[in-house]
Design a protein around this motif. Structure first.
Motif: not given
Length: 254
Positions: A70-77, A85-87, A105-106
């Motif tokens: 659950v946490k990865a997508e909110p971080i990407l958002n 766009s370069n982490a 998506r990453i």
């Protein structure tokens, strides 16, 4: 009385010697513990990167993901909303193969992917062949997912030694550590995560954050961290960009 005086002096000398030995021993233990800090390299061998050059005013946001849904997508958002766009995302391949859409998506969002091996095991506790198998298995998973040119490795648990460095190099990897630890995985509070990250932040720093489900407060702290990076006149770049054509920092590993 004289005998007592002589005996007393001897006792004082013995105590002084004992104290000196104790301080000396404590000093040795301190140095040994410090030298186990896993950000080192051999002087003429493989290197573990932990920061780039200060003068370039560039930093790297890095995120470890080893488990969770659950946490990865909110971080990407948040990164997308803040124009980052370069982490660099260091992924356990066992997580990646269960979340192919997030891996895609990453990449689509422009971020770099590094490996954390396959299983989340401390490499310093494993035999050489076990380390090689874990790295190789991760390589195979990333290739199956269409992730190419994965050449950065952050060993699981962050621990490594000269042996791990040598194996990583022979497998085509550069070991990447960090110079700023947000300690977000301990969930110390949003303000504390921000303070840990930005209080001493400067050009060249590699910032450790997490996008695993265990890091429950990173999502809330991230916008303020990004804002502070910009206010300091720093620019976020991938690890690849941070260390390209620069003098990276390293010390000797024992």
């Amino acid at each position: 009385m004289n005998q007592f005086y002589v005996f007393h002096i001897k006792r004082v000398k013995q105590l002084i010697i004992i104290l000196i030995i104790a301080f000396f021993t404590a000093g040795i233990l301190y140095v040994q513990n410090f030298m186990q800090f896993p950000v080192f390299s051999t002087s003429d061998g493989p290197k573990a990167v932990y920061r780039g050059e200060t003068k370039n005013n560039e930093v790297s946001l890095t995120f470890n993901i080893t488990w969770g849904d659950v946490k990865a997508e909110p971080i990407l958002n948040i990164l997308k909303k803040e124009g980052i766009s370069n982490a660099t995302f260091f992924l356990s391949a066992s997580w990646a193969e269960r979340h192919p859409d997030l891996v895609s998506r990453i990449i689509k969002d422009g971020h770099q992917i590094g490996s954390m091996g396959y299983a989340y095991k401390n490499y310093t506790d494993l035999e050489k062949e076990e380390i090689r198998r874990d790295i190789t298995k991760a390589q195979e998973v990333f290739l199956e997912l269409g992730v190419k040119d994965v050449d950065l490795l952050r060993p699981p648990t962050g621990n490594f030694n000269k042996e791990v460095l040598n194996i990583a190099q022979k497998s085509g990897y550069t070991v990447v550590h960090y110079s700023i630890d947000s300690e977000d995985w301990t969930n110390p509070g949003v303000d504390k995560i921000i303070e840990n990250t930005v209080s001493d932040l400067k050009g060249g720093d590699i910032i450790l954050l997490h996008a695993s489900d265990s890091a429950k407060q990173t999502e809330e702290a991230l916008p303020a961290i990004i804002k502070n990076i910009k206010e300091k006149g720093l620019k976020n770049v991938t690890i690849e960009k941070l260390v390209a054509n620069t003098e990276v920092k390293s010390s000797e590993v024992k």
